[in-house]
Design a protein around this motif. Structure first.
Motif, PDB file in Angstrom:
ATOM      1  N   UNK A  21       0.844  -1.199   0.000  1.00 35.97           N
ATOM      2  CA  UNK A  21       0.000   0.000   0.000  1.00 35.97           C
ATOM      3  C   UNK A  21       0.873   1.240   0.000  1.00 35.97           C
ATOM      4  N   UNK A  22       0.467   2.204  -0.789  1.00 33.28           N
ATOM      5  CA  UNK A  22       1.244   3.427  -0.932  1.00 33.28           C
ATOM      6  C   UNK A  22       0.644   4.540  -0.088  1.00 33.28           C
ATOM      7  N   UNK A  23       1.484   5.501   0.259  1.00 34.91           N
ATOM      8  CA  UNK A  23       0.979   6.701   0.917  1.00 34.91           C
ATOM      9  C   UNK A  23       0.699   7.728  -0.163  1.00 34.91           C
ATOM     10  N   UNK A  27      -7.224   9.073  -1.980  1.00 31.03           N
ATOM     11  CA  UNK A  27      -8.460   9.040  -1.195  1.00 31.03           C
ATOM     12  C   UNK A  27      -8.627   7.729  -0.453  1.00 31.03           C
ATOM     13  N   UNK A  28      -9.869   7.243  -0.388  1.00 31.37           N
ATOM     14  CA  UNK A  28     -10.143   5.988   0.325  1.00 31.37           C
ATOM     15  C   UNK A  28      -9.529   4.802  -0.402  1.00 31.37           C
ATOM     16  N   UNK A  29      -9.316   4.951  -1.694  1.00 28.75           N
ATOM     17  CA  UNK A  29      -8.768   3.870  -2.506  1.00 28.75           C
ATOM     18  C   UNK A  29      -7.370   3.464  -2.045  1.00 28.75           C
ATOM     19  N   UNK A  30      -6.630   4.432  -1.469  1.00 28.18           N
ATOM     20  CA  UNK A  30      -5.256   4.178  -1.060  1.00 28.18           C
ATOM     21  C   UNK A  30      -5.196   3.118   0.047  1.00 28.18           C
ATOM     22  N   UNK A  37       5.206  -0.408  -5.568  1.00 30.86           N
ATOM     23  CA  UNK A  37       5.960  -1.617  -5.894  1.00 30.86           C
ATOM     24  C   UNK A  37       7.317  -1.573  -5.190  1.00 30.86           C
ATOM     25  N   UNK A  38       7.722  -2.738  -4.707  1.00 33.34           N
ATOM     26  CA  UNK A  38       9.044  -2.901  -4.104  1.00 33.34           C
ATOM     27  C   UNK A  38       9.760  -3.955  -4.938  1.00 33.34           C
ATOM     28  N   UNK A  76       6.357   4.570  -5.589  1.00 30.76           N
ATOM     29  CA  UNK A  76       4.923   4.820  -5.338  1.00 30.76           C
ATOM     30  C   UNK A  76       4.532   6.185  -5.908  1.00 30.76           C
ATOM     31  N   UNK A  77       5.119   6.504  -7.074  1.00 28.82           N
ATOM     32  CA  UNK A  77       4.893   7.811  -7.686  1.00 28.82           C
ATOM     33  C   UNK A  77       3.476   7.994  -8.207  1.00 28.82           C
ATOM     34  N   UNK A  78       2.934   6.934  -8.821  1.00 28.66           N
ATOM     35  CA  UNK A  78       1.617   7.079  -9.437  1.00 28.66           C
ATOM     36  C   UNK A  78       0.586   6.211  -8.718  1.00 28.66           C
ATOM     37  N   UNK A  79      -0.681   6.381  -9.089  1.00 27.91           N
ATOM     38  CA  UNK A  79      -1.751   5.571  -8.502  1.00 27.91           C
ATOM     39  C   UNK A  79      -1.889   4.234  -9.221  1.00 27.91           C
ATOM     40  N   UNK A  80      -1.197   4.093 -10.336  1.00 25.49           N
ATOM     41  CA  UNK A  80      -1.296   2.881 -11.143  1.00 25.49           C
ATOM     42  C   UNK A  80      -0.202   1.886 -10.768  1.00 25.49           C
ATOM     43  N   UNK A  81      -0.618   0.666 -10.466  1.00 24.85           N
ATOM     44  CA  UNK A  81       0.335  -0.383 -10.094  1.00 24.85           C
ATOM     45  C   UNK A  81       1.273  -0.710 -11.261  1.00 24.85           C
ATOM     46  N   UNK A  82       0.713  -0.839 -12.454  1.00 19.73           N
ATOM     47  CA  UNK A  82       1.533  -1.206 -13.610  1.00 19.73           C
ATOM     48  C   UNK A  82       2.522  -0.097 -13.969  1.00 19.73           C
ATOM     49  N   UNK A  83       2.095   1.161 -13.817  1.00 20.00           N
ATOM     50  CA  UNK A  83       2.997   2.296 -14.111  1.00 20.00           C
ATOM     51  C   UNK A  83       4.144   2.327 -13.102  1.00 20.00           C
TER      52      UNK A  83
END
Length: 140
Positions: A21-23, A27-30, A37-38, A76-83
């Protein structure tokens, strides 16, 4: 497989990815989605990298190099996991690319006679200026 250049490509078994999980924004989606990704690359055990490249990679990686000889890159720059995954893989590739460049050896040079004389002349002039800053003696 992650291609670095014509001679080096990293196999899939050398790279492990873990999603956490990213900071930050989202919103609530986070709180529900693991988008950060690590990426972990087992650099010390990698047969793809020659010894000198591994040594340079260790120096370049700095704090990201673990005691086990792995490189850990977090993104954890973007909200997209693949990005985020693509960004982390690109960072790893760039780090390995930098490590493949052999640094140029420094050739020792001597200062020229003229530059030595100019330096000494400037020092002497500076010393004379400073000597004039002393206490002024009156007629006693």
């Amino acid at each position: 497989m992650l291609r670095i250049d014509d001679t080096i490509s990293l196999e899939d078994w050398e790279i492990t990815e873990q999603f956490v999980r990213a900071s930050g924004p989202g919103g609530q989606n986070v709180n529900k989605v693991a988008t950060a990704v690590e990426l972990r690359f087992e650099a010390a055990r990698s047969p793809s990298l020659p010894g000198p490249v591994k040594a340079r990679l260790k120096r370049l990686a700095g704090r990201r190099w673990t005691k086990e000889g792995a490189i850990v890159i977090q993104c954890d720059e973007t909200r997209s996991q693949s990005r985020n995954r693509d960004i982390a893989r690109e960072r790893l590739a760039e780090l390995v690319r930098k490590a493949t460049v052999v640094p140029k050896r420094r050739i020792k040079t001597k200062p020229t006679y003229g530059s030595q004389q100019r330096r000494l002349k400037a020092k002497k002039e500076r010393g004379e200026v400073k000597s004039l800053r002393g206490r002024v003696r009156g007629d006693e």
